[in-house]
Design a protein around this motif. Structure first.
Motif, mmCIF file in Angstrom:
data_model
loop_
_atom_site.group_PDB
_atom_site.id
_atom_site.type_symbol
_atom_site.label_atom_id
_atom_site.label_comp_id
_atom_site.label_asym_id
_atom_site.label_seq_id
_atom_site.Cartn_x
_atom_site.Cartn_y
_atom_site.Cartn_z
ATOM 1 N N ILE A 295 2.920 27.098 -29.264
ATOM 2 C CA ILE A 295 3.482 27.907 -28.189
ATOM 3 C C ILE A 295 2.349 28.300 -27.238
ATOM 4 N N ASP A 296 2.620 28.232 -25.938
ATOM 5 C CA ASP A 296 1.610 28.624 -24.953
ATOM 6 C C ASP A 296 2.030 29.982 -24.391
ATOM 7 N N LEU A 297 1.658 31.044 -25.078
ATOM 8 C CA LEU A 297 2.167 32.364 -24.711
ATOM 9 C C LEU A 297 1.746 32.829 -23.319
ATOM 10 N N PRO A 298 0.466 32.678 -22.923
ATOM 11 C CA PRO A 298 0.121 33.136 -21.564
ATOM 12 C C PRO A 298 0.945 32.431 -20.491
ATOM 13 N N LYS A 299 1.264 31.163 -20.717
ATOM 14 C CA LYS A 299 2.064 30.428 -19.723
ATOM 15 C C LYS A 299 3.451 31.058 -19.604
ATOM 16 N N ILE A 300 4.018 31.456 -20.762
ATOM 17 C CA ILE A 300 5.344 32.079 -20.764
ATOM 18 C C ILE A 300 5.290 33.438 -20.057
ATOM 19 N N ILE A 301 4.294 34.238 -20.407
ATOM 20 C CA ILE A 301 4.199 35.584 -19.833
ATOM 21 C C ILE A 301 3.962 35.504 -18.327
ATOM 22 N N ALA A 302 3.240 34.453 -17.899
ATOM 23 C CA ALA A 302 2.939 34.314 -16.470
ATOM 24 C C ALA A 302 4.198 34.070 -15.638
ATOM 25 N N THR A 303 5.279 33.647 -16.292
ATOM 26 C CA THR A 303 6.514 33.402 -15.530
ATOM 27 C C THR A 303 7.262 34.696 -15.243
ATOM 28 N N MET A 304 6.802 35.808 -15.823
ATOM 29 C CA MET A 304 7.574 37.040 -15.721
ATOM 30 C C MET A 304 7.107 37.907 -14.557
ATOM 31 N N ASP A 305 8.079 38.426 -13.817
ATOM 32 C CA ASP A 305 7.775 39.257 -12.644
ATOM 33 C C ASP A 305 6.887 40.438 -12.988
ATOM 34 N N GLY A 306 7.138 41.023 -14.165
ATOM 35 C CA GLY A 306 6.422 42.252 -14.511
ATOM 36 C C GLY A 306 4.978 42.040 -14.911
ATOM 37 N N ALA A 307 4.584 40.770 -15.122
ATOM 38 C CA ALA A 307 3.189 40.503 -15.477
ATOM 39 C C ALA A 307 2.379 40.492 -14.195
ATOM 40 N N ALA A 308 1.477 41.468 -14.055
ATOM 41 C CA ALA A 308 0.701 41.561 -12.817
ATOM 42 C C ALA A 308 -0.481 40.611 -12.844
ATOM 43 N N LEU B 243 -8.752 23.186 -25.715
ATOM 44 C CA LEU B 243 -8.881 23.272 -24.253
ATOM 45 C C LEU B 243 -7.982 22.276 -23.525
ATOM 46 N N PRO B 244 -7.895 21.028 -24.019
ATOM 47 C CA PRO B 244 -7.097 20.061 -23.247
ATOM 48 C C PRO B 244 -5.594 20.367 -23.195
ATOM 49 N N ILE B 245 -5.054 21.101 -24.186
ATOM 50 C CA ILE B 245 -3.581 21.221 -24.196
ATOM 51 C C ILE B 245 -3.064 22.493 -23.538
ATOM 52 N N TYR B 246 -3.934 23.421 -23.237
ATOM 53 C CA TYR B 246 -3.461 24.672 -22.635
ATOM 54 C C TYR B 246 -3.812 24.751 -21.161
ATOM 55 N N GLN B 247 -2.899 25.376 -20.410
ATOM 56 C CA GLN B 247 -3.181 25.671 -19.018
ATOM 57 C C GLN B 247 -4.201 26.799 -19.001
ATOM 58 N N MET B 248 -5.355 26.574 -18.390
ATOM 59 C CA MET B 248 -6.430 27.559 -18.422
ATOM 60 C C MET B 248 -6.632 28.170 -17.031
ATOM 61 N N GLY B 249 -7.312 29.300 -17.014
ATOM 62 C CA GLY B 249 -7.614 29.936 -15.732
ATOM 63 C C GLY B 249 -6.701 31.124 -15.484
ATOM 64 N N GLU B 250 -6.685 31.599 -14.258
ATOM 65 C CA GLU B 250 -5.824 32.731 -13.901
ATOM 66 C C GLU B 250 -4.434 32.174 -13.630
ATOM 67 N N LEU B 251 -3.491 32.489 -14.500
ATOM 68 C CA LEU B 251 -2.156 31.899 -14.400
ATOM 69 C C LEU B 251 -1.224 32.729 -13.530
ATOM 70 N N LYS B 252 -1.526 34.012 -13.418
ATOM 71 C CA LYS B 252 -0.670 34.862 -12.582
ATOM 72 C C LYS B 252 -1.556 35.938 -11.998
#
Lengths: 356, 250, 67
Positions: free
Chosen positions: B158-171, B233-242
């Protein structure tokens, strides 16, 4: 003082506000939801915060966090939701945090029904969650007590740094009665010198409940037991109704305690020396209430809305020296005074004067 | 000569109990430095997880509260709602936040709870001896996937930061890594920003840090770093996602 | 001039500092600390530039760098 006509659940909510409770975390579940709905309207007006958590587990853990900062905090639920809170309550007890919890007991197990029940007695008084901890449990039997005991609960929680449970039932929660909205009494409470609210001006603190060695584990457990022993000695509460000269006793709490009073009045009219002991604290169980009756009472009937739970504590309280019988209803049903009276007469072979 | 690299005030003097080479220590240090640099040690309350960092309460100089497994973000919500002017952060392993704690992970973002959460992802449940976690890689051997994680039966990580980045409330959501000095420096920037987001009251801030677990991976510390670089590193989206608009200005 | 100080009781001999040092200033020593780890030591301090990469990689705050 003014009286207002409100539901038992609303009385609990209003008492919480007037006790200085500024935080409520909850989740809707019948028949407790009115507590949260009332607070949703009135807590913000009183300068407090109410947050509906994503589930019962979230809300009990939010209470843990808020209590750690020294704030007065409450949550309310009903049987299946109360089951979800057990791990949280074990942690709260171990971390010695003051939290007030309400369980409006409905019938179970499983999804069960919405009717009144007392089938959570074991769960509430013997732990419920893992480990040797205890909740202080108060059992109101009328609207005024829903109000009064909630106020007392906050003070007891702060006095002992322990979670306190108000155990009501579906009937009491919904019933509307005139309630006197008493002022919060002035109570001397220990200073909260353990809170984790930011270490400005002091050493850092931590609140945790792990034991790194078995030796520490045992020491912790013994410390908690010392506290529970003190609570047992000082906080047993009950009502004795026409029990002074009683030859037979009814024992019932909550709604059963209320119905039992009518049975006592009726029995006395028939010349039977029946009395009532109505436990108010379910933990600590009011063993002291029974001491003076052990050598004079011929029989006891426990009245419960379950398969027989408190009856065991009564037998222990009288050291099995008196026969203790059980009259019970389950699944949300309530007993009538008549059927209780018939049972008492029959089980103790009481000849009613007209028959004599 | 002057000290150019030393223990930050945000950490106590206690030696860490973590395994040799475990990057928990690096991430602890980054947080300690951030607390120090932002001068917020005395106004911060941390929430510790159940996991190897379950005993981290003694390593930080700020107040700390231990939470039940998975519940750190609910506990943090309670603390923050009681003390809105203080800073509250959770420090959680991947097992804690992406297995048992996922409902809270979603809901603190949904409510834009003004807290900061740090996730330390080492692809296993470390404390309990290296069991498969929702973040375990496909084919990865763990004590509960002894033949390698079978994606057909047990899914993919599971790529949790990617999921959380889709949410409006995540600043602010960032996915970083503790594998190399360059990435560690970037991780610190992200963690600092995540605390600044809270200082400014801009909403929920979440930083996920890829981390090694030499003991449970069965590799040396140096080999673990390489394994992370080659496999995680290769399988996760890295960097500032949101990065919300107001956060951009930080 | 730069110098790296090793706090031996914190070092766990993980080797991350040795792997990252661009000038091979550090090596595993032959003295064990109280916990039994053969801790890191400098082998040629003159080569230290104070870049602090070792400190950045050290998970145990066992290294302090001065310039």
């Amino acid at each position: 003082m003014d009286k207002v006509l409100i539901k038992g659940n609303e009385a609990i909510a209003e008492a919480a506000i007037r006790s200085g409770c500024k935080l409520f975390f909850g989740y809707p579940i019948t028949p407790s939801t009115e507590i949260m709905e009332y607070l949703s309207k009135n807590m913000p007006k009183a300068g407090g915060t109410i947050l509906q958590g994503e589930d019962e587990v979230a809300s009990i853990n939010m209470c843990y966090g808020a209590a750690a900062t020294g704030a007065r905090v409450m949550t309310a639920s009903s049987s299946p939701g109360f089951s979800l809170k057990q791990e949280g309550l074990s942690y709260i007890a171990a971390a010695e945090l003051p939290v007030v919890v309400v369980n409006v007991n409905r019938s179970g197990p499983g999804l069960g029904g919405l009717g009144p029940a007392q089938s959570d007695y074991f769960q509430c008084t013997k732990g419920g969650g893992h480990g040797d901890y205890r909740l202080i449990v108060l059992a109101p039997s009328k609207g005024q007590e829903m109000y009064d005991f909630t106020m007392q609960a906050f003070d007891l929680a702060d006095k002992y740094r322990n979670p306190v449970l108000i155990l009501a039932d579906g009937f009491l929660g919904q019933m509307m009665e005139p309630i006197e909205l008493k002022e919060r009494p002035a109570v001397n409470l220990p200073a909260k010198d353990w809170v984790t609210n930011g270490c400005r001006g002091r050493n850092k603190r931590k609140i945790a409940s792990y034991a790194l060695t078995n030796e520490i584990g045992e020491a912790n457990c013994m410390y908690w037991q010392t506290k529970y022993k003190q609570i047992k000695e000082e906080e047993q509460r009950w009502e004795s109704y026409q029990a002074d000269d009683a030859e037979y006793l009814l024992v019932g709490y909550g709604t059963c305690g209320r119905i039992a009073k009518s049975v006592v009045i009726n029995a006395r009219k028939h010349g039977i020396k029946l009395g009532l002991i109505r436990p108010i604290s379910l933990w600590p169980f009011p063993e002291n209430a029974f001491k003076r009756h052990i050598s004079t009472v011929k029989g006891i009937v426990a009245i419960e809305l379950n398969a027989g739970q408190m009856v065991e504590d009564i037998r222990l309280a009288v050291n099995c020296k008196i026969p203790v019988e059980l009259y019970n209803r389950q699944g949300g049903m309530l007993p009538t005074e008549t059927e209780i009276f018939q049972y008492v007469s029959q089980v103790f072979n009481l000849k009613l004067p007209e028959e004599g | 000569m002057q000290k150019v690299f030393t223990r930050p005030k945000g950490l106590t003097e206690l030696p860490f109990h973590y395994c040799p080479g475990c990057t928990h220590g690096i991430i602890h240090r980054l947080i300690g430095e951030v607390l120090d640099e932002l001068n917020i040690i005395e106004d911060t309350i941390g929430v510790a997880p159940v996991g190897c960092a379950g005993f981290s309460l003694d390593f930080f100089s700020c107040d700390f509260v231990g939470a039940a497994h998975g519940r750190a973000q609910a506990v943090a919500t309670g603390i923050k709602r009681a003390l809105p002017d203080k800073l509250v952060f959770t420090y959680q392993g991947d097992g804690d936040i992406s297995a048992i704690g996922t409902s809270h992970a979603i809901h603190v973002a949904a409510r834009s709870e003004k807290i900061t959460s740090i996730m330390v992802n080492n692809a296993v449940f470390g404390m309990t001896g290296g069991q498969m976690a929702p973040t375990t890689l496909s084919g990865q051997v763990t004590t509960t996937s002894p033949y390698g994680r079978d994606s057909a039966a047990f899914g993919n990580p599971i790529d949790l930061p990617k999921i959380i980045a889709t949410m409006d409330g995540a600043a602010y959501v960032a996915a970083v890594s503790a594998d190399s000095p360059k990435n560690i420096i970037a991780a610190k920037k992200a963690i600092k920003k995540a605390f600044q987001v809270q200082q400014l009251g801009l909403g929920f801030a979440f930083v996920s840090v890829l981390s090694t677990c030499p003991t449970n991976w069965g590799l040396s510390p140096v080999e673990s770093i390489k394994w992370l670089q080659q496999n995680m590193l290769p399988i996760y989206q890295m960097g500032e996602l949101k990065v919300n608009k107001e956060v951009e200005a930080i | 001039m730069a110098k790296v100080t090793v706090f031996h009781e914190y070092c766990k001999s993980c080797g991350l500092c040795i792997a990252i040092c661009p000038n091979k200033v550090l090596e595993i020593g032959d003295k064990a600390n109280q916990k039994g780890y053969y801790t890191v030591r400098t082998n040629d301090e003159s080569k230290c530039t104070g870049c602090s990469l070792c400190g950045i990689m050290c998970p145990d705050l066992a290294l302090e760098i001065s310039k």
